[in-house]
Scaffold this active site. Structure first.
Site, PDB file in Angstrom:
ATOM      1  N   ASP A 195     132.690   2.417  62.921  1.00 15.55           N
ATOM      2  CA  ASP A 195     132.819   3.343  63.915  1.00 15.55           C
ATOM      3  C   ASP A 195     131.939   4.330  64.793  1.00 15.55           C
ATOM      4  O   ASP A 195     132.175   5.163  64.310  1.00 15.55           O
ATOM      5  CB  ASP A 195     134.045   3.981  63.086  1.00 15.55           C
ATOM      6  CG  ASP A 195     133.107   5.011  62.272  1.00 15.55           C
ATOM      7  OD1 ASP A 195     132.116   4.115  61.538  1.00 15.55           O
ATOM      8  OD2 ASP A 195     134.066   5.569  61.316  1.00 15.55           O
ATOM      9  N   GLY A 196     130.187   3.514  64.680  1.00 18.99           N
ATOM     10  CA  GLY A 196     129.600   4.121  65.502  1.00 18.99           C
ATOM     11  C   GLY A 196     128.124   4.194  64.860  1.00 18.99           C
ATOM     12  O   GLY A 196     127.603   3.303  64.032  1.00 18.99           O
ATOM     13  N   PRO A 254     123.837   1.560  61.832  1.00 18.10           N
ATOM     14  CA  PRO A 254     125.317   1.702  62.202  1.00 18.10           C
ATOM     15  C   PRO A 254     126.197   2.720  60.867  1.00 18.10           C
ATOM     16  O   PRO A 254     125.131   2.905  60.394  1.00 18.10           O
ATOM     17  CB  PRO A 254     125.606   0.414  61.813  1.00 18.10           C
ATOM     18  CG  PRO A 254     124.245  -0.207  61.137  1.00 18.10           C
ATOM     19  CD  PRO A 254     123.419   0.020  61.583  1.00 18.10           C
ATOM     20  N   LYS A 255     126.603   3.311  61.564  1.00 16.21           N
ATOM     21  CA  LYS A 255     128.335   4.165  60.742  1.00 16.21           C
ATOM     22  C   LYS A 255     128.760   3.509  60.089  1.00 16.21           C
ATOM     23  O   LYS A 255     129.936   2.465  60.742  1.00 16.21           O
ATOM     24  CB  LYS A 255     128.387   4.947  61.771  1.00 16.21           C
ATOM     25  CG  LYS A 255     129.272   6.390  60.463  1.00 16.21           C
ATOM     26  CD  LYS A 255     129.925   7.234  61.712  1.00 16.21           C
ATOM     27  CE  LYS A 255     130.295   8.396  60.879  1.00 16.21           C
ATOM     28  NZ  LYS A 255     131.599   7.369  59.630  1.00 16.21           N
ATOM     29  N   TRP A 256     129.368   2.860  58.521  1.00 13.56           N
ATOM     30  CA  TRP A 256     129.666   2.212  57.916  1.00 13.56           C
ATOM     31  C   TRP A 256     130.965   3.137  57.816  1.00 13.56           C
ATOM     32  O   TRP A 256     131.211   4.314  57.476  1.00 13.56           O
ATOM     33  CB  TRP A 256     129.129   1.516  56.707  1.00 13.56           C
ATOM     34  CG  TRP A 256     127.892   0.898  57.174  1.00 13.56           C
ATOM     35  CD1 TRP A 256     126.387   1.712  57.021  1.00 13.56           C
ATOM     36  CD2 TRP A 256     127.961  -0.628  57.226  1.00 13.56           C
ATOM     37  NE1 TRP A 256     125.746   0.131  57.988  1.00 13.56           N
ATOM     38  CE2 TRP A 256     126.445  -1.181  57.464  1.00 13.56           C
ATOM     39  CE3 TRP A 256     128.986  -1.787  57.075  1.00 13.56           C
ATOM     40  CZ2 TRP A 256     126.298  -2.234  58.071  1.00 13.56           C
ATOM     41  CZ3 TRP A 256     128.563  -3.027  57.504  1.00 13.56           C
ATOM     42  CH2 TRP A 256     127.360  -3.279  57.620  1.00 13.56           C
TER      43      TRP A 256
END
Length: 345
Positions: A164-165, A17-19
């Site tokens: 967010d991605g 996950p993009k933190w």
């Protein structure tokens, strides 16, 4: 180590996950702990709770790459994170107690006397999991998978928790500082916004630096949601002339921030788009009658504002400014941070 944007999730990688927080490198050597930003700015004084937690939750000598986040029941809170960058130590201590931060580790650069940067990521990841086994509640290892279907599900679901991605990392890749060898896939959306003002370009008063964007709330109030500013210099000069017929006075404008900020010093930063990373940034602007509409590209919202600077898409002369409301925005389904990282949030 940096990432470059791609449109789709690439195959054959390790996915995370993009933190959405402050990218940080943590150094621990016995009783000494230091936190630094991606641009080598010191962060140690702003997060005393992480310094204290590192002394019990991470190995005696190590270097970790990760993200500092503030987790709430509603998801990640980036605005609360920004408030931590305060010059007063007493304020920092109070916020550390009220809104404790967490560190999400996603890479191991050194452990003991061993430099891990030359090892493949798959090996660094395994060593990171072992090194932080049993850590918490402040330090966590990010989830990771090599299954692209799982990564696709994360991309769709985790946005509801404020992420967010997705990041994709080559399994055999070495750690290469300042090189864009990772890949990031972010959400991309469009919105029609009202242009309610502009700031002048740093080169002088004959060019637009950025356009201020607004959306109408249900009560009819125009909220400040962000800015766009990536224009060629020739176009910046054209915009000054184009927008002059819309210039108005502040007493006729919904964003009379100078008067409002006198009662609330935080107001100009929150609504004017200022930055604690650049305390000297000019928050003044030229007010415009809110009549012109522009379509912009954005990734996601942080409260009522675009989390990152929006991008110009096209002008919308066919749209009535009053029709530009929050209702047009896609709302991600709420997702619990605790379902992503147990014990977080």
């Amino acid at each position: 180590m940096l990432s470059k944007s791609v449109g789709t999730i690439p195959p054959g990688a390790s996915y995370e996950p993009k933190w959405d927080g402050f990218r940080s490198i943590l150094f621990r050597d016995g009783d000494e702990v230091e936190l630094g930003s991606r641009n080598e700015r010191p962060l140690t004084r702003y997060f005393p709770e992480l310094v204290a937690a590192a002394l019990t939750e991470v190995p005696q000598r190590c270097v970790l790459d990760g993200e500092i986040v503030i987790a709430t029941e509603r998801g990640l809170d980036f605005e609360a994170l920004q408030l931590r960058l305060h010059p007063a130590a007493s304020r920092v201590r109070m916020l550390a107690e009220q809104t404790s931060a967490a560190f999400i580790a996603f890479d191991l650069l050194a452990l003991g006397d061993d430099d891990y940067t030359g090892r493949p990521f798959a090996e660094r990841r395994a060593a990171l999991v072992d090194a932080l086994a049993g850590s918490g509640p402040s330090f966590h290892v990010t989830p990771a998978t090599t299954d692209i279907d799982t990564a696709t599900r994360w991309f769709d679901e985790f946005e509801g928790a404020g992420l967010d991605g997705v990041i994709a990392k080559p399994l055999d890749g070495r750690y290469l500082p300042d090189k864009r060898v990772m890949f990031k896939v972010k959400h991309a959306r469009t919105a029609d916004c009202v242009v309610a003002g502009y700031r002048l370009h740093k080169s002088g008063d004959d060019a637009v630096g950025s356009l201020l964007l607004g959306l109408y709330r249900e009560d009819g109030e125009l909220a400040s949601v962000g800015v766009i500013g990536a224009f060629p210099m020739a176009r910046r000069r054209e915009l000054v002339s184009e927008l002059q017929p819309l210039v108005t006075s502040f007493d006729r404008h919904p964003w009379n921030w100078a008067a409002q900020a006198a009662a609330d010093p935080e107001l100009a930063r929150r609504y004017g788009g200022g930055s604690r990373w650049n305390a000297g940034k000019d928050l003044s602007f030229v007010p415009l009658r809110p009549e012109r509409v522009v379509e912009v590209r954005y990734d996601h919202m942080e409260g009522e504002r675009f989390r990152h600077t929006a991008q110009f898409n096209r002008w919308r002369p066919d749209r009535d400014a009053r029709s530009c409301t929050f209702e047009q925005l896609e709302r991600p389904v709420t997702f619990s941070l605790g379902d992503i990282v147990p014990g977080l949030g």
